[in-house]
Design a protein around this motif. Structure first.
Motif, PDB file in Angstrom:
ATOM      1  N   ALA A   1      31.174  39.170  36.043  1.00  0.00           N
ATOM      2  CA  ALA A   1      31.542  40.271  35.305  1.00  0.00           C
ATOM      3  C   ALA A   1      30.329  40.781  34.352  1.00  0.00           C
ATOM      4  O   ALA A   1      30.412  42.239  34.218  1.00  0.00           O
ATOM      5  CB  ALA A   1      32.626  39.781  34.480  1.00  0.00           C
TER       6      ALA A   1
ATOM      7  N   MET B   1      29.961  45.383  41.455  1.00  0.00           N
ATOM      8  CA  MET B   1      31.635  45.042  41.517  1.00  0.00           C
ATOM      9  C   MET B   1      32.155  44.262  42.827  1.00  0.00           C
ATOM     10  O   MET B   1      32.632  43.578  43.030  1.00  0.00           O
ATOM     11  CB  MET B   1      32.264  46.461  41.480  1.00  0.00           C
TER      12      MET B   1
ATOM     13  N   ASP C   1      34.001  40.711  43.302  1.00  0.00           N
ATOM     14  CA  ASP C   1      34.996  40.418  44.183  1.00  0.00           C
ATOM     15  C   ASP C   1      34.930  39.390  45.185  1.00  0.00           C
ATOM     16  O   ASP C   1      35.834  38.428  45.345  1.00  0.00           O
ATOM     17  CB  ASP C   1      35.263  41.886  45.111  1.00  0.00           C
TER      18      ASP C   1
ATOM     19  N   ALA D   1      35.005  36.211  42.765  1.00  0.00           N
ATOM     20  CA  ALA D   1      36.450  35.863  42.607  1.00  0.00           C
ATOM     21  C   ALA D   1      37.287  35.504  43.698  1.00  0.00           C
ATOM     22  O   ALA D   1      38.154  34.557  43.603  1.00  0.00           O
ATOM     23  CB  ALA D   1      37.155  37.256  42.049  1.00  0.00           C
TER      24      ALA D   1
ATOM     25  N   ARG E   1      42.736  39.413  38.283  1.00  0.00           N
ATOM     26  CA  ARG E   1      43.081  40.666  38.917  1.00  0.00           C
ATOM     27  C   ARG E   1      42.855  41.541  37.513  1.00  0.00           C
ATOM     28  O   ARG E   1      42.653  42.927  37.771  1.00  0.00           O
ATOM     29  CB  ARG E   1      44.621  40.410  39.317  1.00  0.00           C
TER      30      ARG E   1
ATOM     31  N   SER F   1      39.479  42.516  37.074  1.00  0.00           N
ATOM     32  CA  SER F   1      39.008  43.344  38.066  1.00  0.00           C
ATOM     33  C   SER F   1      39.240  44.745  37.931  1.00  0.00           C
ATOM     34  O   SER F   1      38.648  45.733  37.903  1.00  0.00           O
ATOM     35  CB  SER F   1      39.503  42.987  39.374  1.00  0.00           C
TER      36      SER F   1
ATOM     37  N   ARG G   1      36.942  48.208  36.849  1.00  0.00           N
ATOM     38  CA  ARG G   1      36.935  49.389  37.758  1.00  0.00           C
ATOM     39  C   ARG G   1      37.284  50.458  36.827  1.00  0.00           C
ATOM     40  O   ARG G   1      36.760  51.643  37.153  1.00  0.00           O
ATOM     41  CB  ARG G   1      37.935  49.262  38.839  1.00  0.00           C
TER      42      ARG G   1
ATOM     43  N   ALA H   1      41.315  48.319  42.597  1.00  0.00           N
ATOM     44  CA  ALA H   1      41.817  47.007  42.706  1.00  0.00           C
ATOM     45  C   ALA H   1      43.031  47.051  43.219  1.00  0.00           C
ATOM     46  O   ALA H   1      43.988  47.601  43.436  1.00  0.00           O
ATOM     47  CB  ALA H   1      42.015  46.669  41.190  1.00  0.00           C
TER      48      ALA H   1
END
Length: 675
Positions: free
Chosen positions: A250, A272, A276, A279, A291, A294, A298, A315
């Motif tokens: 992050a 990003m 993902d 995660a 979530r 995320s 975005r 997402a």
């Protein structure tokens, strides 16, 4: 109730206004030198409108909007210059053009004002036989004048925007550093000073707060929500369960987002993707928090780079364009999407009960009739008749006659002042353009004083823009004043002949009162968890606006609809609900001195801020009353309740009780407003 004076009106950004006015003067001078007064007037008018559009309070997406406005102004000049020499076609063109300008209010206040300004360019077109050379030159200069403002904004943006961009960069870099620190030591904390500076950069004004859309508030609200999510995620760290790797991933995204360049748009997409992947590999991780983070990352990428600029997929489970994790952040749809949305909003207003459609009909008929009177009766300076109609008519459903009369009085005062200056100094050519630009500066300076002062300054500026010859006499002053008064009478008669329906007016007044009462509640609730300068004045100002809105609502309620039993019952429950909201706010207000922001947790402040934003919603449009998003509000209230559940403090219990009471009452009120 705390009593106090209303806050001072907002002060415009002097540097940005000066650059805008300089662009108007330069393009007017070029028009006078290259083509002549007609082209100079069109170019200066288009530059003025584009410059005002460019001064919108947003750090993103201004230049495409200014370019679009420039093209629209060029189209208005083209239509006016091509038809103004022929009375019947010109009357029809003005009526149709003003009707369309009236419909633009369905998309909001700014589109409505821009369309009205285009109508001003249309009705002031001089009755000169068109030639390809003169028409082409006028249109070209009008478009160039607007594009010049876009160039000025691009080269020398407002200091406020620079400060906002720098604050955003600092906040995201600080969040990235904090995320890495939390990955190494989950007991650490989020640095709050950059987030406070970011909020101040976006919300600071010299006067009372301006109601911004939710999309604007996301610029400073989203980093605060990301900070809360990072802290919550770090608190779930249990050995090597993948939290540290997610936090580091992050941090990479936040680092890329902090620098909004074209190169970093792709870097954000790659970061990003890595987030993902990390995660997905953390099997034991708290998935709801991941979530949420995320979705927030975005949203941050979309806000910083614009939709489609960063290669970031939506997402999972979150609809594109509105994030559940961030309280309904709206991504910028771009110019094409904005136009499509505006067209859809206008289409929704094509019904008999629409106040916007009635305004458009009033405006088109009154402006067309004004041109007909000016041409048939050969009224000297007759363009002031339709011009006054365009300047004073608004899609208002309360105080219409008072506001029309006030704007007409302002126009008359401006005409007298400008004509008096012309009588004494006889400014001509570039000298007249200088006076027009100075008076535009006065209009910006008095923009917080009310519509009468603004109308006077704009009318005075138009006198010099339209008649750059500088020739004036007492007869000239009388002709202009007479034409202005005729236009004002037409505007009032248009309201008399085609008034808004009583039920529509009541709906509008109910929505405005609900909005004003919510502003009052939001001000008190926000002051409960934040250190606020002069809270007494802020609360008193909000209460005064709510009191005025209640007076307008009661006037609309007494308009002859009392024979409806269902309506009478609704009015009774509506008043009772608003009184309950006021009582809750009074209870919170009485506890303000006992509460200090220093003792309030970051998570609670963020939750309360989200609740306040859900309360305030988006600004009201002329086409529909303000309404409350019940789902968003109840979700925000639940988050505040969760943050306060473990707090054993009397003031916190009062805050929770009153927030629950306000939420319950407002949900009942919002769902009961009659259709």
């Amino acid at each position: 109730m705390i009593k106090g004076l209303a806050l001072r009106p907002s002060v415009p950004d002097f540097g940005a206004v000066a650059r805008s006015l300089l662009g108007v003067l330069v393009i007017a001078a070029i028009g006078l030198w290259v083509v002549g007064p007609t082209a100079a007037m069109a170019a200066a008018g288009a530059a003025t409108i584009a410059g005002a559009t460019a001064l919108q309070d947003s750090p993103h997406g201004r230049i495409p909007l200014v370019v679009g406005v420039s093209v629209a102004m060029g189209l208005a000049v083209l239509v006016g210059a091509s038809t103004s020499a022929y009375s019947m076609p010109f009357i029809a063109v003005v009526a149709i053009g003003c009707f369309l300008a009236g419909l633009a209010w369905a998309a909001g206040t700014n589109p409505g004002l821009i369309a009205a300004a285009a109508a001003v360019l249309l009705v002031t077109a001089p009755p000169v036989p068109p030639t390809w050379a003169t028409v082409s030159a006028s249109v070209l200069l009008a478009v160039v004048g607007g594009l010049a403002q876009a160039a000025l904004i691009g080269l020398w943006p407002r200091r406020r925007w620079r400060v906002q961009r720098e604050a955003l960069t600092r906040a995201y870099r600080s969040l990235a550093a904090d995320a890495r620190a939390l990955a190494a030591d989950p007991s650490g904390h989020i640095e709050q000073e950059p987030l406070r500076a970011l909020r101040e950069a976006f919300t600071f004004t010299h006067g009372q707060a301006v109601r911004h859309p939710l999309a604007y508030r996301a610029w400073y609200g989203l980093p605060e929500r990301i900070a809360v999510t990072l802290a919550a995620l770090a608190g779930r760290s249990r050995g090597d369960n993948g939290v540290s790797r997610v936090l580091v991933a992050a941090a990479d995204v936040l680092d890329a987002v902090s620098r909004p360049t074209r190169a970093n748009a792709k870097a954000t997409g790659y970061a990003m993707g890595r987030f993902d992947a990390v995660a997905a590999g953390a099997a034991e991780l708290e998935s709801p928090l991941v979530r949420r983070l995320s979705a927030q990352l975005r949203d941050a990428a979309a806000l910083r780079f614009g939709d489609g600029s960063a290669d970031v997929a939506p997402a999972g489970g979150v609809p594109a364009g509105r994030s559940e994790a961030t309280g309904g952040v709206q991504h910028s749809p771009g110019l094409a999407g904005t136009l499509a949305h505006a067209v859809a909003m206008i289409r929704d207003q094509l019904s008999a009960e629409s106040p916007v459609l009635r305004h458009a009909i009033r405006l088109g008929l009154a402006a067309g009739l004004g041109v007909a009177i000016a041409r048939v009766a050969e009224v000297a300076h007759g363009y002031w008749i339709p011009l006054t109609v365009v300047m004073v008519l608004r899609p208002e459903t309360a105080h219409t006659y008072t506001r029309c009369a006030g704007r007409v009085a302002g126009n008359v005062a401006g005409v007298i002042i400008a004509t008096g200056i012309a009588l004494v100094l006889h400014p001509a050519g570039l000298f007249a353009a200088v006076f027009a630009v100075l008076l535009l500066g006065v209009a910006y300076a008095v923009s917080g004083w009310g519509y009468v002062a603004v109308s006077a300054a704009l009318a005075a500026a138009i006198v010099f823009f339209v008649d750059v010859s500088g020739a004036a006499s007492l007869a000239t002053m009388g002709d202009r004043v007479l034409a202005t008064l005729i236009g004002g009478v037409l505007a009032v008669l248009a309201h008399v002949a085609l008034p808004d329906r009583d039920d529509v007016r009541l709906r509008q007044r109910a929505g405005e009162l609900l909005k004003a009462e919510i502003d009052y509640a939001a001000t008190v609730i926000k002051a409960s968890v934040h250190d606020v300068d002069r809270p007494g004045e802020m609360v008193a100002s909000s209460w005064e606006r709510a009191f005025r809105a209640r007076a307008a609502f009661e006037a609309a309620a007494a308009s002859g609809l009392m024979n409806d039993r269902h309506l009478r019952r609704w009015l009774s429950s509506y008043r009772a609900g608003l009184n309950a909201v006021t009582a809750s706010c009074t209870a919170l207000e009485a506890n303000l001195p006992a509460r200090r922001a220093a003792t309030t947790s970051t998570a609670l402040r963020s939750a309360v801020d989200e609740f306040v934003e859900a309360l305030r919603g988006d600004p009201q449009t002329a086409g529909s009353p303000w309404t409350l998003d019940v789902d968003v509000l109840t979700a925000a209230a639940a988050r505040v309740r969760a943050e306060l559940s473990d707090v054993d403090d009397a003031s916190a219990r009062v805050l929770l009780t009153e927030i629950d009471a306000v939420t319950e009452r407002l949900v009942d009120i919002a769902t009961a407003i009659p259709d």
